[in-house]
Design a protein around this motif. Structure first.
Motif, PDB file in Angstrom:
ATOM      1  N   UNK A   4      27.780  23.443  21.703  1.00 57.88           N
ATOM      2  CA  UNK A   4      27.572  24.357  22.825  1.00 57.88           C
ATOM      3  C   UNK A   4      28.838  24.484  23.659  1.00 57.88           C
ATOM      4  N   UNK A   5      29.483  23.344  23.895  1.00 54.80           N
ATOM      5  CA  UNK A   5      30.718  23.373  24.669  1.00 54.80           C
ATOM      6  C   UNK A   5      31.825  24.138  23.971  1.00 54.80           C
ATOM      7  N   UNK A   6      31.938  23.970  22.661  1.00 58.21           N
ATOM      8  CA  UNK A   6      32.978  24.668  21.902  1.00 58.21           C
ATOM      9  C   UNK A   6      32.741  26.174  21.930  1.00 58.21           C
ATOM     10  N   UNK A   7      31.505  26.616  21.688  1.00 63.42           N
ATOM     11  CA  UNK A   7      31.208  28.048  21.717  1.00 63.42           C
ATOM     12  C   UNK A   7      31.484  28.631  23.100  1.00 63.42           C
ATOM     13  N   UNK A   8      31.160  27.868  24.128  1.00 69.65           N
ATOM     14  CA  UNK A   8      31.439  28.331  25.491  1.00 69.65           C
ATOM     15  C   UNK A   8      32.947  28.465  25.709  1.00 69.65           C
ATOM     16  N   UNK A   9      33.703  27.480  25.269  1.00 66.22           N
ATOM     17  CA  UNK A   9      35.161  27.492  25.442  1.00 66.22           C
ATOM     18  C   UNK A   9      35.808  28.650  24.694  1.00 66.22           C
ATOM     19  N   UNK A  10      35.263  29.008  23.524  1.00 66.74           N
ATOM     20  CA  UNK A  10      35.843  30.072  22.718  1.00 66.74           C
ATOM     21  C   UNK A  10      35.510  31.470  23.237  1.00 66.74           C
ATOM     22  N   UNK A  11      34.424  31.599  23.981  1.00 63.15           N
ATOM     23  CA  UNK A  11      33.955  32.938  24.352  1.00 63.15           C
ATOM     24  C   UNK A  11      33.897  33.209  25.847  1.00 63.15           C
ATOM     25  N   UNK A  12      33.390  32.262  26.630  1.00 66.99           N
ATOM     26  CA  UNK A  12      33.123  32.536  28.047  1.00 66.99           C
ATOM     27  C   UNK A  12      34.365  32.941  28.845  1.00 66.99           C
ATOM     28  N   UNK A  13      35.523  32.268  28.677  1.00 65.05           N
ATOM     29  CA  UNK A  13      36.690  32.700  29.463  1.00 65.05           C
ATOM     30  C   UNK A  13      37.083  34.153  29.220  1.00 65.05           C
ATOM     31  N   UNK A  14      37.022  34.593  27.957  1.00 65.39           N
ATOM     32  CA  UNK A  14      37.374  35.973  27.657  1.00 65.39           C
ATOM     33  C   UNK A  14      36.359  36.949  28.253  1.00 65.39           C
ATOM     34  N   UNK A  15      35.085  36.564  28.221  1.00 63.76           N
ATOM     35  CA  UNK A  15      34.059  37.426  28.805  1.00 63.76           C
ATOM     36  C   UNK A  15      34.202  37.498  30.322  1.00 63.76           C
ATOM     37  N   UNK A  16      34.622  36.391  30.941  1.00 60.66           N
ATOM     38  CA  UNK A  16      34.846  36.411  32.385  1.00 60.66           C
ATOM     39  C   UNK A  16      35.984  37.362  32.744  1.00 60.66           C
ATOM     40  N   UNK A  17      37.051  37.341  31.932  1.00 67.11           N
ATOM     41  CA  UNK A  17      38.182  38.242  32.204  1.00 67.11           C
ATOM     42  C   UNK A  17      37.773  39.704  32.060  1.00 67.11           C
ATOM     43  N   UNK A  62      25.649  36.171  28.283  1.00 66.30           N
ATOM     44  CA  UNK A  62      26.971  36.800  28.274  1.00 66.30           C
ATOM     45  C   UNK A  62      27.147  37.676  27.042  1.00 66.30           C
ATOM     46  N   UNK A  63      26.691  37.196  25.886  1.00 64.19           N
ATOM     47  CA  UNK A  63      26.774  38.016  24.678  1.00 64.19           C
ATOM     48  C   UNK A  63      26.019  39.336  24.870  1.00 64.19           C
ATOM     49  N   UNK A  78      30.602  47.191  18.874  1.00 69.05           N
ATOM     50  CA  UNK A  78      29.193  46.785  18.867  1.00 69.05           C
ATOM     51  C   UNK A  78      28.871  45.929  17.640  1.00 69.05           C
ATOM     52  N   UNK A  79      29.379  46.343  16.485  1.00 71.76           N
ATOM     53  CA  UNK A  79      29.132  45.584  15.258  1.00 71.76           C
ATOM     54  C   UNK A  79      29.723  44.191  15.335  1.00 71.76           C
ATOM     55  N   UNK A  80      30.937  44.087  15.872  1.00 75.75           N
ATOM     56  CA  UNK A  80      31.587  42.786  15.982  1.00 75.75           C
ATOM     57  C   UNK A  80      30.796  41.842  16.891  1.00 75.75           C
ATOM     58  N   UNK A  81      30.322  42.355  18.029  1.00 79.25           N
ATOM     59  CA  UNK A  81      29.561  41.516  18.953  1.00 79.25           C
ATOM     60  C   UNK A  81      28.242  41.075  18.311  1.00 79.25           C
ATOM     61  N   UNK A  82      27.584  41.969  17.589  1.00 77.04           N
ATOM     62  CA  UNK A  82      26.327  41.623  16.936  1.00 77.04           C
ATOM     63  C   UNK A  82      26.542  40.528  15.889  1.00 77.04           C
ATOM     64  N   UNK A  83      27.630  40.615  15.133  1.00 77.77           N
ATOM     65  CA  UNK A  83      27.911  39.599  14.116  1.00 77.77           C
ATOM     66  C   UNK A  83      28.171  38.246  14.770  1.00 77.77           C
ATOM     67  N   UNK A  92      19.166  36.340  26.889  1.00 79.60           N
ATOM     68  CA  UNK A  92      19.502  37.681  26.407  1.00 79.60           C
ATOM     69  C   UNK A  92      18.925  38.747  27.332  1.00 79.60           C
ATOM     70  N   UNK A  93      17.666  38.587  27.715  1.00 88.47           N
ATOM     71  CA  UNK A  93      17.038  39.562  28.615  1.00 88.47           C
ATOM     72  C   UNK A  93      17.757  39.596  29.953  1.00 88.47           C
ATOM     73  N   UNK A  94      18.090  38.409  30.483  1.00 88.19           N
ATOM     74  CA  UNK A  94      18.762  38.351  31.771  1.00 88.19           C
ATOM     75  C   UNK A  94      20.134  38.981  31.750  1.00 88.19           C
ATOM     76  N   UNK A  95      20.928  38.671  30.715  1.00 92.68           N
ATOM     77  CA  UNK A  95      22.280  39.220  30.639  1.00 92.68           C
ATOM     78  C   UNK A  95      22.297  40.718  30.425  1.00 92.68           C
TER      79      UNK A  95
END
Length: 298
Positions: free
Chosen positions: A157-170, A209-210, A224-229, A251-254
């Motif tokens: 969970x921590x690794x997935x967060x580190x790989x994605x969350x900072x970019x989504x925040x930006x 976030x996703x 859209x396809x990339x995010x779904x994958x 998912x519903x909340x985001x």
């Protein structure tokens, strides 16, 4: 316009007014990249503040193809660029909120190893404790710690967060990022408590976030396809650890948060209307979770 400003506007990966924010959305009139804060719904597509100002005040509206662009239109991001950004590619700007959440998550897990899981006991979403309202926000920061398979799930969970969350925040900006995280956490935790389970871990805010990003890029088929994958890959790992109500709630909340914030102006809503709707849904689910778990005996 200064040379520095022109250089920023030629970079298709960032908003021309906020160079620290990633975005895939282009102004339909001038072709410049605009972040969610700068996007204004117009009669045709999304426009930037400058184009809206130029066409207001009694100026007759003209279709985009009849208007001389202010800057050279940019090509849409290629799928490889989307994948690399979400995998942790470097970009401008900081990601203080996402990094702080990750540090707190890791620190509380380590504290739990040496304190018989006190953080999870006091901050996690446990059945029968829903009346302690702070748990709806703090539950994602905790994970039951032990010298067993829980270390692997917590680390993933921590690794997935580190790989994605900072970019989504930006891309989303700190304020919208924190809003999505908070709403996804509340709804995800409420979903777990309503199902009779316990809520822990970053699953709800991560999938929130996703979903928020998916709403942002829905008009671009390649993105859209990339995010779904990427979401599907993370979904396989998340389901192995259980917590389906938290995942669905996130998912519903985001998705719901970003959709309401985006569609509000085009519907003629006041700025606070989407916020009130989101707050009302969260409050309703919290009340149901509290009633489901029972009130404390005084």
């Amino acid at each position: 316009m200064s040379d520095g400003t022109r250089a920023l506007e030629t970079d298709p990966s960032v908003c021309y007014r906020h160079p620290g924010r990633q975005s895939w959305v282009l102004c339909q009139r001038c072709g410049r990249t605009v972040c969610p804060e700068c996007q204004i719904q117009a009669p045709v597509g999304v426009h930037c503040p400058e184009c809206v100002a130029e066409t207001s005040g009694g100026v007759a509206w003209r279709p985009a193809h009849d208007v001389t662009p202010l800057a050279k239109p940019k090509r849409r991001r290629q799928p490889g660029r989307v994948r690399s950004m979400l995998a942790g590619a470097s970009s401008s700007g900081t990601a203080v909120a996402s990094q702080t959440i990750l540090v707190a998550y890791a620190a509380l897990f380590l504290v739990g190893l040496v304190t018989n899981n006190l953080p999870a006991q006091w901050l996690g979403g446990l059945p029968g404790t829903a009346w302690q309202l702070w748990r709806f926000v703090t539950a994602p920061l905790t994970y039951p710690a032990g010298l067993d398979i829980s270390i692997l799930f917590a680390a993933l969970s921590g690794v997935f967060w580190w790989l994605t969350a900072p970019q989504l925040e930006r891309m989303l900006g700190m304020r919208r990022f924190l809003g999505v995280v908070a709403v996804a956490s509340i709804i995800g935790t409420a979903g777990m408590l309503l199902s009779g389970g316990a809520a822990f871990g970053l699953t709800a805010p991560l999938f929130g976030l996703f979903a928020a990003l998916l709403v942002e890029v829905w008009g671009d088929p390649r993105a859209r396809t990339q995010i779904l994958v990427i979401t599907a890959i993370n979904l396989l790992f998340a389901l192995t650890g259980g917590g389906l109500p938290a995942l669905v709630g996130g998912i519903i909340g985001g998705a719901g948060t970003v959709y309401l914030l985006q569609s509000g102006p085009s519907r003629g809503w006041k700025p606070r209307t989407p916020v009130l709707i989101i707050a009302g849904v969260c409050a309703l689910l919290v009340v149901l979770a509290v009633l489901r778990g029972g009130l404390p005996v005084l």
